[in-house]
Design a protein around this motif. Structure first.
Motif, short mmCIF file in Angstrom:
data_model
loop_
_atom_site.label_atom_id
_atom_site.label_comp_id
_atom_site.label_asym_id
_atom_site.label_seq_id
_atom_site.Cartn_x
_atom_site.Cartn_y
_atom_site.Cartn_z
N ASP A 1 0.85 -1.19 0.00
CA ASP A 1 0.00 0.00 0.00
C ASP A 1 0.89 1.25 0.00
OD1 ASP A 1 0.86 0.41 2.63
OD2 ASP A 1 -0.98 -0.44 3.51
N LYS A 2 0.27 2.41 0.11
CA LYS A 2 1.00 3.67 0.03
C LYS A 2 2.04 3.81 1.15
CE LYS A 2 -0.09 8.35 -1.32
NZ LYS A 2 -1.09 9.40 -1.43
N GLN A 3 1.75 3.16 2.28
CA GLN A 3 2.68 3.21 3.42
C GLN A 3 3.81 2.19 3.29
OE1 GLN A 3 -0.73 3.92 4.08
NE2 GLN A 3 0.06 6.00 4.30
N ALA B 1 -15.63 3.94 -9.57
CA ALA B 1 -16.84 4.67 -9.18
C ALA B 1 -16.59 6.18 -9.09
CB ALA B 1 -17.36 4.14 -7.86
N ASP B 2 -15.38 6.60 -8.73
CA ASP B 2 -15.06 8.03 -8.63
C ASP B 2 -14.53 8.59 -9.95
OD1 ASP B 2 -12.67 6.67 -8.60
OD2 ASP B 2 -11.81 7.72 -6.89
N ASN B 3 -14.70 7.81 -11.03
CA ASN B 3 -14.22 8.17 -12.37
C ASN B 3 -12.70 8.17 -12.51
OD1 ASN B 3 -16.64 8.26 -13.77
ND2 ASN B 3 -17.08 10.30 -12.96
N TYR B 4 -12.00 7.67 -11.52
CA TYR B 4 -10.56 7.44 -11.66
C TYR B 4 -10.40 6.38 -12.74
CZ TYR B 4 -5.77 6.46 -9.79
OH TYR B 4 -4.42 6.31 -9.58
N GLN B 5 -9.45 6.58 -13.63
CA GLN B 5 -9.24 5.61 -14.71
C GLN B 5 -7.76 5.28 -14.86
OE1 GLN B 5 -11.29 7.83 -17.89
NE2 GLN B 5 -12.71 6.09 -17.98
N PHE C 1 -14.58 -4.36 -5.55
CA PHE C 1 -13.56 -4.90 -6.45
C PHE C 1 -12.42 -3.90 -6.64
CE2 PHE C 1 -17.86 -6.08 -8.02
CZ PHE C 1 -17.87 -7.37 -7.51
N ARG C 2 -11.20 -4.43 -6.61
CA ARG C 2 -10.02 -3.58 -6.78
C ARG C 2 -9.00 -4.26 -7.68
NH1 ARG C 2 -6.45 -0.58 -2.01
NH2 ARG C 2 -5.39 0.77 -3.50
N ILE C 3 -8.40 -3.48 -8.57
CA ILE C 3 -7.29 -4.00 -9.38
C ILE C 3 -6.06 -4.05 -8.50
CG2 ILE C 3 -5.72 -3.42 -11.30
CD1 ILE C 3 -8.40 -4.41 -12.33
N ARG D 1 -1.93 2.26 -9.71
CA ARG D 1 -2.83 1.51 -10.62
C ARG D 1 -3.66 0.47 -9.86
NH1 ARG D 1 -0.19 0.01 -16.37
NH2 ARG D 1 1.41 -1.02 -15.13
N ASN D 2 -3.49 0.40 -8.53
CA ASN D 2 -4.34 -0.50 -7.74
C ASN D 2 -5.66 0.21 -7.50
OD1 ASN D 2 -2.21 -2.23 -7.73
ND2 ASN D 2 -1.64 -1.91 -5.59
N CYS D 3 -6.42 0.38 -8.56
CA CYS D 3 -7.58 1.25 -8.46
C CYS D 3 -8.75 0.51 -7.81
CB CYS D 3 -7.94 1.84 -9.81
SG CYS D 3 -8.18 0.66 -11.10
N PHE D 4 -9.43 1.23 -6.93
CA PHE D 4 -10.49 0.60 -6.14
C PHE D 4 -11.88 0.98 -6.66
CE2 PHE D 4 -8.42 4.04 -3.59
CZ PHE D 4 -9.41 5.00 -3.64
N GLN D 5 -12.89 0.28 -6.17
CA GLN D 5 -14.29 0.46 -6.59
C GLN D 5 -14.41 0.45 -8.12
OE1 GLN D 5 -15.46 4.02 -4.24
NE2 GLN D 5 -16.76 2.58 -3.12
#
Ligand SMILES: Nc1nc2c(c(=O)[nH]1)N[C@H]1C(S)=C(S)[C@@H](COP(=O)(O)O)O[C@H]1N2
Ligand SMILES: [Mo]
Length: 159
Positions: A51-53, A93-97, A132-134, A144-148
């Motif tokens: 993760d980010k940490q 879901a937040d339009n992050y692509q 679901f998360r990549i 790139r571990n994009c969530f929702q």
């Protein structure tokens, strides 16, 4: 009034149900709408990512390659010539692509297995991250571990 409440509740339920599904569209022979139950019944894979940490977590879910096999995406020996200009656009879901090239996800090009995770450390993904998360193992950043995730579209970059 009762009818309005009923219709409103129905719309909320329908919306909740659709956010629990993933659409697989575009350059596929068989478009898919996958529910949590559909994914649970598919071959399972794991992926470890930090993760980010910088803390490593073990995720499990379905390899994107296995989803592509079901949807009829060009893979393996078919992934040559103009098909190498295909890419995968993942929308959340937040339009992050984010995008991958198809070759980045193909076992004839790489041993790295990118998954659509539905569990972390054996439990459903936490609220706000799931369902679901990549998960991309071995990357220096988790961007790139994009969530929702809500959709997976295969597209052609060829001009
Ligand atoms: N849907 C969505 N997924 C996202 C993001 C986002 O804004 N929206 N941010 C990304 C970025 S930049 C990071 S660093 C990681 C952070 O999540 P983590 O703390 O679990 O690693 O999530 C990634 N996934
Ligand atoms: Mo980030």
């Amino acid at each position: 009034m009762k009818l309005i409440v009923f219709v409103f509740s129905f719309c909320l339920l329908a919306q909740a149900a659709s956010s629990q599904q993933i659409k697989v569209t575009g350059e596929v022979t068989k478009p898919l709408t996958l529910s949590a139950a559909d994914l649970a019944a598919m071959p399972r894979s794991t992926a470890i990512a930090k993760d980010k940490q910088g803390v490593a977590h073990t995720f499990s879910g379905v390899a994107l390659a296995d989803i592509f096999a079901q949807a009829g995406v060009t893979t393996g020996r078919q992934l040559r010539g103009e098909n190498l200009a295909k890419y995968v656009l993942i929308t959340c879901a937040d339009n992050y692509q984010i995008v991958f090239s198809l070759a980045e996800l193909d076992s004839s090009f790489t041993d790295r297995v990118v998954i659509l995770a539905d569990q972390m450390e054996g439990k459903p993904l936490p609220q706000g991250v799931g369902p679901f998360r990549i998960v991309v193992p071995g990357e220096k950043k988790p961007a790139r571990n994009c969530f929702q995730v809500t959709s997976i579209a295969i597209k052609f970059a060829k001009e």
